[in-house]
Scaffold this motif. Structure first.
Motif, mmCIF file in Angstrom:
data_model
loop_
_atom_site.group_PDB
_atom_site.id
_atom_site.type_symbol
_atom_site.label_atom_id
_atom_site.label_comp_id
_atom_site.label_asym_id
_atom_site.label_seq_id
_atom_site.Cartn_x
_atom_site.Cartn_y
_atom_site.Cartn_z
ATOM 1 N N ASP A 43 1.415 -15.905 5.430
ATOM 2 C CA ASP A 43 0.893 -17.154 4.872
ATOM 3 C C ASP A 43 1.954 -18.243 4.781
ATOM 4 O OD1 ASP A 43 2.439 -16.344 2.703
ATOM 5 O OD2 ASP A 43 0.730 -15.954 1.387
ATOM 6 N N GLY A 44 3.201 -17.928 5.185
ATOM 7 C CA GLY A 44 4.270 -18.912 5.202
ATOM 8 C C GLY A 44 4.799 -19.304 3.843
ATOM 9 N N ARG A 45 4.483 -18.528 2.793
ATOM 10 C CA ARG A 45 4.865 -18.906 1.427
ATOM 11 C C ARG A 45 6.192 -18.319 0.978
ATOM 12 N NH1 ARG A 45 1.026 -16.818 -2.395
ATOM 13 N NH2 ARG A 45 2.020 -18.228 -3.890
ATOM 14 N N PHE A 46 6.595 -17.170 1.543
ATOM 15 C CA PHE A 46 7.800 -16.498 1.087
ATOM 16 C C PHE A 46 8.630 -15.997 2.270
ATOM 17 C CE2 PHE A 46 4.560 -15.850 -2.211
ATOM 18 C CZ PHE A 46 5.187 -16.468 -3.278
ATOM 19 N N ALA A 47 9.945 -15.958 2.059
ATOM 20 C CA ALA A 47 10.873 -15.395 3.049
ATOM 21 C C ALA A 47 11.756 -14.381 2.343
ATOM 22 C CB ALA A 47 11.721 -16.491 3.689
ATOM 23 N N TYR A 48 12.288 -13.443 3.156
ATOM 24 C CA TYR A 48 13.156 -12.397 2.628
ATOM 25 C C TYR A 48 14.326 -12.187 3.584
ATOM 26 C CZ TYR A 48 8.991 -11.512 -0.134
ATOM 27 O OH TYR A 48 7.910 -11.671 -0.966
ATOM 28 N N THR A 49 15.500 -11.907 3.033
ATOM 29 C CA THR A 49 16.652 -11.551 3.851
ATOM 30 C C THR A 49 17.214 -10.212 3.390
ATOM 31 O OG1 THR A 49 18.232 -12.750 2.425
ATOM 32 C CG2 THR A 49 17.282 -13.951 4.307
ATOM 33 N N ALA A 50 17.702 -9.426 4.350
ATOM 34 C CA ALA A 50 18.359 -8.152 4.066
ATOM 35 C C ALA A 50 19.856 -8.399 3.953
ATOM 36 C CB ALA A 50 18.068 -7.141 5.173
ATOM 37 N N ASN A 51 20.417 -8.124 2.781
ATOM 38 C CA ASN A 51 21.834 -8.385 2.516
ATOM 39 C C ASN A 51 22.573 -7.048 2.430
ATOM 40 O OD1 ASN A 51 20.949 -11.098 2.087
ATOM 41 N ND2 ASN A 51 20.434 -10.541 -0.011
ATOM 42 N N GLY A 52 23.379 -6.746 3.443
ATOM 43 C CA GLY A 52 24.037 -5.449 3.509
ATOM 44 C C GLY A 52 25.543 -5.535 3.403
ATOM 45 N N VAL A 53 26.218 -4.791 4.281
ATOM 46 C CA VAL A 53 27.680 -4.693 4.245
ATOM 47 C C VAL A 53 28.295 -5.896 4.963
ATOM 48 C CG1 VAL A 53 29.663 -3.357 5.039
ATOM 49 C CG2 VAL A 53 27.679 -2.182 4.073
ATOM 50 N N THR A 54 29.274 -6.507 4.319
ATOM 51 C CA THR A 54 30.028 -7.581 4.954
ATOM 52 C C THR A 54 30.856 -7.000 6.092
ATOM 53 O OG1 THR A 54 30.165 -8.781 2.862
ATOM 54 C CG2 THR A 54 31.739 -9.389 4.584
ATOM 55 N N PRO A 55 30.828 -7.615 7.286
ATOM 56 C CA PRO A 55 31.592 -7.073 8.414
ATOM 57 C C PRO A 55 33.073 -6.899 8.086
ATOM 58 C CG PRO A 55 30.086 -8.763 9.173
ATOM 59 C CD PRO A 55 30.029 -8.790 7.677
ATOM 60 N N MET A 56 33.612 -5.803 8.586
ATOM 61 C CA MET A 56 35.028 -5.456 8.451
ATOM 62 C C MET A 56 35.426 -5.137 7.010
ATOM 63 S SD MET A 56 35.501 -5.774 11.626
ATOM 64 C CE MET A 56 37.251 -5.361 11.734
ATOM 65 N N THR A 57 34.444 -4.868 6.143
ATOM 66 C CA THR A 57 34.730 -4.466 4.766
ATOM 67 C C THR A 57 33.798 -3.325 4.394
ATOM 68 O OG1 THR A 57 33.099 -5.790 3.551
ATOM 69 C CG2 THR A 57 35.103 -6.929 4.266
ATOM 70 N N SER A 58 33.932 -2.838 3.181
ATOM 71 C CA SER A 58 33.002 -1.838 2.648
ATOM 72 C C SER A 58 32.103 -2.441 1.573
ATOM 73 C CB SER A 58 33.786 -0.661 2.054
ATOM 74 O OG SER A 58 34.666 -1.108 1.032
ATOM 75 N N ASP A 89 19.410 -3.370 6.776
ATOM 76 C CA ASP A 89 19.759 -3.998 8.053
ATOM 77 C C ASP A 89 18.588 -4.736 8.682
ATOM 78 O OD1 ASP A 89 21.581 -4.621 10.054
ATOM 79 O OD2 ASP A 89 21.167 -2.821 11.206
ATOM 80 N N ALA A 90 17.403 -4.129 8.665
ATOM 81 C CA ALA A 90 16.257 -4.709 9.356
ATOM 82 C C ALA A 90 15.064 -4.770 8.419
ATOM 83 C CB ALA A 90 15.905 -3.889 10.599
ATOM 84 N N LEU A 91 14.239 -5.813 8.600
ATOM 85 C CA LEU A 91 13.050 -6.021 7.792
ATOM 86 C C LEU A 91 11.835 -6.201 8.688
ATOM 87 C CD1 LEU A 91 14.307 -8.777 5.288
ATOM 88 C CD2 LEU A 91 14.250 -6.307 4.889
ATOM 89 N N ALA A 92 10.677 -5.842 8.149
ATOM 90 C CA ALA A 92 9.395 -6.182 8.774
ATOM 91 C C ALA A 92 8.398 -6.402 7.657
ATOM 92 C CB ALA A 92 8.907 -5.079 9.709
ATOM 93 N N VAL A 93 7.625 -7.477 7.758
ATOM 94 C CA VAL A 93 6.550 -7.719 6.810
ATOM 95 C C VAL A 93 5.244 -7.342 7.500
ATOM 96 C CG1 VAL A 93 6.317 -10.156 7.444
ATOM 97 C CG2 VAL A 93 5.531 -9.373 5.211
ATOM 98 N N ALA A 94 4.395 -6.596 6.807
ATOM 99 C CA ALA A 94 3.152 -6.107 7.401
ATOM 100 C C ALA A 94 2.273 -7.270 7.836
ATOM 101 C CB ALA A 94 2.399 -5.231 6.404
ATOM 102 N N PRO A 95 1.444 -7.065 8.874
ATOM 103 C CA PRO A 95 0.573 -8.142 9.342
ATOM 104 C C PRO A 95 -0.336 -8.707 8.253
ATOM 105 C CG PRO A 95 0.654 -6.396 10.965
ATOM 106 C CD PRO A 95 1.384 -5.880 9.767
ATOM 107 N N ASN A 96 -0.734 -7.878 7.278
ATOM 108 C CA ASN A 96 -1.590 -8.396 6.201
ATOM 109 C C ASN A 96 -0.790 -9.054 5.085
ATOM 110 O OD1 ASN A 96 -0.502 -6.262 4.742
ATOM 111 N ND2 ASN A 96 -2.368 -5.038 4.750
ATOM 112 N N GLY A 97 0.562 -9.028 5.192
ATOM 113 C CA GLY A 97 1.415 -9.688 4.224
ATOM 114 C C GLY A 97 1.584 -8.972 2.910
#
Length: 447
Positions: A43-58, A89-97
């Motif tokens: 529906d274009g109302r919300f976004a999400y980001t996956a926040n993981g490990v910073t490169p070259m660090t733990s 690392d990876a996200l998917a939102v279902a087709p029904n949202g």
């Protein structure tokens, strides 16, 4: 369009101009740390980001940031973020949202969340083991019934695996059958919008694997099965019409590749290589526009986005002004997404006239929530059709009787009745609302 920047911990927002050029908005949005994948609800109302490990660090932020999207397309961070299950690392939102799925590379699990009306994320279950090591990419079928996870270490050389899950009516996951062998280091997968084919790029073995998706979620290899891809093929995406596949081939920080590969998808799912074109340094993620006219590629090492026009035969031509700087540093895995185009709604009135006289129609009440109606296709019910007939056509009926008049509308981004989904996010939320039907009665002319 939104692009994550893993080293500067923020998200870039671009406006897409009619010419295909990108205009970067001045203010970047904080992502809370090391954002990779980004998705938007249908529906274009919300976004999400996956926040993981910073490169070259733990340093593992182990979180999913949430954003409300304003009517103008700006991202407004929502707090608190949701907790993941180890280096998401990876996200998917279902087709029904209704559900968000998170692949956790650090624990080889998939974690399902229920998406609330306010964008809140609530865990549906405990993390589900993916069934193999080095979980990486994710894709859902457009009907939302099956979920696939690719595996692989981008620096490895061993054979890797694809695993499958049945999706329950409540969004929960149930593992399916044996794991499916692929090449080395599976990446971001593509599902064709008709749900028939799945393509898995394998960066270490430099190939793309193609599968036919059965009605029961079983996978069978397409003819040819393995298709050569140059350099470090890490991400694939199909065009909205399902005719072409594009592969980004620069998915390592040490990569010197600039290649994006174009393929024709044959009717049996086999791939025919068309050409390789140059993007920026280390192309890592890509998306077409909802109308299929343009392709955008996020470049890991040049910190920009390359834009291309897509020809009818799948040829790519660079857009003037490309590449477009993100303003941030280092877009990474599944780092680019376009806000889904919201489908139009058809509506019309009719003023019936007697036989031999013009019956008039008015479809100016048809609407498009994020653009304009670009095309009106009419079927007058007496065997006469009027493609692209405009909003106010007239038609003369030669016979009396009752007729079913049908109107189909298409918006300025090519969205009509079809719901177009690329495996992780929707591109177009077309629906039956783009069709309208009215019954009219034509009387005999008197006198």
């Amino acid at each position: 369009m939104y692009v994550t920047n893993i080293l500067s911990n923020n998200v870039s927002t671009f406006d897409i101009e009619p010419s295909g050029r990108l205009a970067l908005r001045d203010e970047l949005t904080s992502a809370g740390g090391a954002p990779r994948s980004v998705v938007v609800t249908p529906d274009g109302r919300f976004a999400y980001t996956a926040n993981g490990v910073t490169p070259m660090t733990s340093d593992d932020f182990n979180s999913i940031s949430r954003y409300r999207i304003t009517a103008g397309g700006n991202l407004v961070p929502l707090t608190p973020p949701a907790t993941a299950n180890g280096d998401p690392d990876a996200l998917a939102v279902a087709p029904n949202g209704r559900t968000l799925y998170v692949v956790n590379r650090g624990t080889d699990t998939v974690l399902p969340f229920r998406v609330g009306a306010d964008g809140q994320l609530v865990r549906l279950s405990d993390p589900v083991p993916t069934g193999a090591e080095n979980a990486r990419g994710i894709a859902l079928t457009p009907d939302g019934r099956f979920l696939f996870v690719s595996h692989g270490d981008p620096l490895g050389t061993q054979q890797d695996w694809l695993t499958r899950f049945a999706v329950g009516g409540d969004g929960t996951l149930a593992p399916m059958g044996r794991r499916v062998p692929i090449g080395s280091a599976g990446g971001a997968m593509a599902v064709t919008p008709d749900g028939r084919f799945l393509y898995v790029p394998c960066s270490a073995s430099q190939e793309v694997f193609g599968f036919r998706i059965g009605p029961d979620g079983e996978l069978t290899s397409v003819p040819g099965r393995r298709f050569d891809a140059p350099d470090v093929p890490i991400a694939a995406v199909a065009t909205p019409d399902g005719r072409h596949l594009f592969v980004a081939a620069g998915g390592l920080v040490i990569s010197t590749s600039t290649k994006v590969s174009a393929y024709r998808i044959r009717t049996n799912g086999a791939l025919e290589h068309l050409a390789n074109v140059d993007a920026g340094r280390a192309p890592v993620s890509l998306t077409p526009t909802p109308d299929g006219r343009h392709l955008y590629v996020a470049n890991l090492n040049s910190w920009d986005v390359s834009g291309f026009r897509i020809g009818r035969q799948g040829q790519l031509r660079e857009i003037a002004g490309s590449p477009f700087p993100t303003g941030g540093r280092q877009p990474a895995f599944q780092s680019i997404v376009i806000r889904p185009n919201q489908g139009p709604a058809a509506a019309f009135t009719a003023r019936a006239a007697a036989t031999g006289r013009p019956t008039t129609f008015d479809a100016t009440a048809s609407t498009d929530p994020d653009g304009r109606i670009a095309r009106y296709d009419w079927d007058f019910g007496d065997g006469t059709v009027l493609p692209d007939g405009g909003p106010k056509p007239a038609h003369v009926y030669r016979d009396t009787g009752t007729f079913q008049v049908r109107l189909a509308v298409t918006d300025d981004e090519g969205c009509t009745t079809l719901f177009v989904y690329n495996g992780t996010s929707a591109l177009c939320t077309g629906s039956p609302a783009a069709l309208a039907t009215r019954t009219i009665v034509i009387p005999r002319e008197l006198g």
